[in-house]
Enzyme design. Structure first.
Site, PDB file in Angstrom:
ATOM      1  CB  SER A 191      -0.947   0.006   1.211  1.00 12.93           C
ATOM      2  OG  SER A 191      -0.215   0.035   2.415  1.00 12.93           O
TER       3      SER A 191
ATOM      4  CE  LYS B  10      -3.632   1.522   4.649  1.00 11.66           C
ATOM      5  NZ  LYS B  10      -3.385   0.965   3.312  1.00 11.66           N
TER       6      LYS B  10
END
Length: 826
Positions: free
Chosen positions: A687, A730
């Site tokens: 990611s 996140k």
């Protein structure tokens, strides 16, 4: 007249009468009484008496023949003499004969009265040597052993054998006393003219007999001991029963047996198989002594059968609204699990009989898995039982031990059901991923039957050896990691994953549950103590770093204890407010820091986003470019996947060198060092791909990156942005770090609904599917940013909705939230 030996020599080649014998063979030097009844035999004896008393003694081949012919009689016999002859009143004759020498029938003569034969004496070989002497001694020694084992031979015979030196006579004397030697074997020994060969054959026969006699002796000894033991036990039992009758204990035991029998018959819901086996055990118990060990085993077994809840169910609650209220009251969030429980209750209300679901809660420690199982029991109206499987490595812990073992007991499953007293509890198997296996078996394999709805209706415990129905039990298992659960066991369970709590969830849990509970435990219910949300946020962000709330509760407990100490010293009347600035007074210096954005735009520094076991976090990426030979250096304790992602990002940047005003061979002139701070923390995953690419572009093109933008997404060599996980965590990390513009992959649009509404309204989410769109958003230099795309074409979520093209504002004009809705750390 001469000696007998002289007269025997005269018989050589002469005719003598023959006496056929049945089931007996007469050897030389053997004196034996015979009872004679056949006319021919009596006539042969009379003729021998009238002549010189010589007669040939030969055995019949088959004793059952009453009138034998010459072919029915062996050709080799023993020439003997008649010592005495008596006539008995019944017409039979008793004669005492003595064998003298082996003889062979040459031919039969015609004589209608008796058998008359022409014979030849058999001369025996005469040998004398050391070997013969050794053989004689061996035979004598073996015969001595044989006599000791065989009680039918008088000891005097042993003295007789020891005094004989002639090998032929020793052989003929010993064979007479070997009673188990068959007739055919005796005849072969008689026909053998070699004394040494006869002794060797006797030596072999005696050894065989000795082995048989030794085995017989062992059997007799064992049987005798067993009989003595049985007789002793019988005698003692009789004495014990007599004493018990005097003391009345036998009647008491009989009453106990009758009570067990009555309880067994009256047991509700017991299966036919269990009842029949129980009654058989009762009958066995009635025949036993109350003090015997076996009686105790049988009694314990019956008590277990009677104590088990055979079909005894608690009344379940099918009120869905009430169940939802209880679940909400006990736990904050966890919507997926609550929905599954309510769905089960709804189906149960319609079907009435439903196989209990096997749920598996998987999540980090402290996320409420065990307490949630208790709430499920309360919401469904069932009893609750918990069994910890951590460290269990014996299969018998699940299935039990067989009754043959001393101290055997049923497995923990059956023990727990007896303890809870209901057939339909909520059964929590805690820490199912912590089991292990060794030589005693694999408990995970034993759980396959317990947790399989197609099999657990006839669960067979080794101790009970009966089928027990577990299909009404609502099994819930908990685990921290799926990797510790074998795949066959995973296949039998409905796995529900619990992610780590977000900051908002921890805040709500603390306000609703943890602070009130700790106030009660510390005796502060009547004290005016006001713990603000800002204080709780400070504890969450700066004093704990965890997925659950255990450490958070410990820190709140620490605050309450210090407040309690202050109240005891200064009195209860005062009001005690606890704000964010007061927390260090109670808990000391902050232990952890929260990732925050940089104050200004910088070259080679990008805000990335990551998910850890404790939730989301800002992950900064730094790139430094120096003169060199084209090396790409990656540091920060990153894993293989993350390294490959950084290499892919570097390859993408090389492909866009023209847009970045770089030379085609720039990568050969510089060394690029990419670092991810907090080097002690392991990092991995794809990611950070677009973060690495953006950071490389910034450092190589010497253009700053916006400090108010964070990003996450996987990159391909062609610059495509692929979806990643943990979007909710996140975005919350970006919000906590005061970064309000977040770039995420376009395919993660489906995950936006998981983000709390109060956070989503403050955030600007830019959805991208190519790296050019990322650079268009993140580069602080608008002129360079426009080289990669047009801002108006970007897909933007703002204030919780997709913004229409005409409503879009400039990307670099991100609004700052008002002071009352800023980050929880404010």
């Amino acid at each position: 007249m001469g000696t007998i030996e002289d007269r025997i020599k005269e018989f050589k080649g002469r005719t003598v009468p023959l006496l056929p014998l049945r089931d007996i063979i007469v050897f030389p030097h053997m004196v034996v009484p015979l009872f004679v009844g056949r006319e021919k035999s009596i006539a042969a004896l009379e003729d021998a008496m009238t002549s010189d008393k010589g007669i040939l003694l030969a055995a019949q081949r088959q004793a059952k023949i009453n009138d034998p012919s010459p072919k029915d009689i062996f050709t080799v016999g023993t020439l003997g003499t008649i010592v005495q002859l008596f006539r008995l009143p019944d017409g039979t004759v008793k004669v005492l004969v003595e064998g003298k020498q082996r003889a062979r029938v040459v031919r039969y003569l015609a004589n209608p009265k008796y058998f008359q034969v022409e014979m030849d004496l058999i001369e025996e070989k005469q040998t004398s040597s050391v070997e013969v002497e050794a053989l004689i001694r061996s035979v004598q020694s073996t015969f001595e052993t044989y006599v000791k084992l065989n009680k039918h031979i008088p000891p005097e015979m042993l003295m007789t054998i020891q005094g004989i030196d002639d090998p032929s006579r020793i052989a003929d004397t010993i064979v007479v006393h070997l009673s188990s030697v068959k007739l055919d074997d005796r005849q072969k020994i008689l026909e053998n003219a070699d004394p040494i060969s006869r002794l060797e054959r006797l030596f072999e026969l005696m050894h065989g007999e000795i082995e048989i006699l030794q085995v017989e002796k062992k059997i007799r000894t064992r049987v005798k001991k067993q009989m003595e033991k049985t007789q002793k036990e019988y005698y003692l039992n009789e004495q014990m029963q007599a004493i018990q009758r005097e003391l009345g204990e036998r009647d008491e035991f009989k009453g106990e047996v009758e009570e067990l029998k009555k309880q067994l018959k009256n047991k509700k819901g017991i299966t036919k198989e269990a009842l029949e086996k129980g009654m058989r055990e009762v009958k066995k118990l009635q025949m036993m002594s109350p003090m015997s060990a076996e009686a105790t085993v049988v009694r314990n077994y019956l008590e277990w059968i009677i104590a088990l809840p055979w079909g005894e169910r608690t009344k379940e609650r099918y009120d869905i609204d009430e169940a939802e209220r209880i679940l909400e009251e006990d736990h904050y969030g966890l919507k997926k699990i609550k929905e599954r429980i309510v769905e089960y209750l709804a189906v149960q209300a319609l079907v009435k009989k439903l196989k209990g679901p096997i749920l598996c809660f998987v999540g980090p420690p402290g996320t409420g898995k065990t307490s949630l199982a208790r709430s499920v029991a309360r919401a469904t109206g069932r009893k609750f039982i918990r069994l910890s499987l951590g460290g269990v490595r014996d299969e018998a812990e699940i299935r039990g031990h067989r009754r043959t073992y001393i101290g055997a007991l049923p497995g923990k499953v059956i023990q727990s059901l007896r303890k809870v007293g209901a057939a339909n509890p909520v059964f929590l198997l805690d820490e199912v991923d912590k089991m292990s296996s060794d030589f005693r078996g694999d408990p995970a394999s034993a759980l396959l039957e317990v947790l399989d709805p197609e099999q657990n209706y006839m669960f067979n415990d080794h101790y009970l050896d009966l089928d027990y129905d577990l299909s009404d039990v609502l099994f819930i298992t908990t685990a921290n990691l799926l990797s510790g659960i074998p795949l066959p066991l995973q296949d039998r369970m409905e796995i529900i994953e619990l992610s780590s709590y977000t900051e908002f969830e921890k805040l709500n849990i603390a306000v609703r549950y943890l602070v009130p509970r700790q106030r009660k435990e510390c005796g502060l219910e009547k004290v005016e103590m006001d713990v603000t949300e800002a204080a709780i946020r400070t504890v969450i962000n700066h004093y704990t770093k965890e997925a659950g709330v255990r450490n958070l509760e410990r820190e709140i407990s620490s605050i309450c204890r210090k407040v309690a100490r202050k109240v005891v010293k200064e009195g209860k009347e005062q009001k005690i407010p606890i704000g964010a600035r007061d927390v260090p007074t109670y808990l000391g210096v902050p232990k952890f820091s929260v990732g925050k954005k940089e104050d200004e735009n910088r070259i080679g520094l990008v805000n990335g986003l990551a998910v850890t076991s404790t939730g989301g976090d800002l992950l900064a990426a730094e790139v430094s470019v120096v003169q060199g030979k084209g090396k790409l250096i990656l540091t920060g304790r990153i894993g293989d996947v993350m390294q490959e992602s950084a290499q892919a990002a570097f390859s993408y940047v090389r492909s866009r060198y023209e847009l970045l005003d770089l030379e085609a061979d720039f990568y050969q002139k510089f060394d690029v060092h990419m670092h991810f701070p907090e080097g002690a923390v392991p990092k991995d995953g794809p990611s950070a791909g677009i973060t690495a690419a953006t950071c490389l572009v910034s450092a190589l093109a010497k253009t700053p990156i916006r400090s108010d933008v964070a990003m996450t997404g996987e990159i391909t060599l062609r610059g495509r942005v692929l979806p990643v996980g943990g979007i909710k965590e996140k975005v919350l990390a970006a919000h906590r770090g005061r970064v309000y513009t977040v770039i995420i992959p376009k395919e993660n649009r489906k995950d936006i609904h998981e983000i709390p509404t109060r956070v989503l309204k403050l955030m600007k989410l830019v959805l991208v599917d190519h790296m050019d769109e990322v650079l268009c958003t993140a580069l602080a230099d608008r002129e360079m940013a426009q080289r990669f795309g047009v801002a108006d074409q970007l897909m933007i979520y703002r204030e919780g909705r997709l913004v229409r093209p005409e409503e879009k504002e400039e990307i670099d004009q991100a609004p700052e939230p008002s002071s009352d809705t800023t980050s929880p750390t404010s």
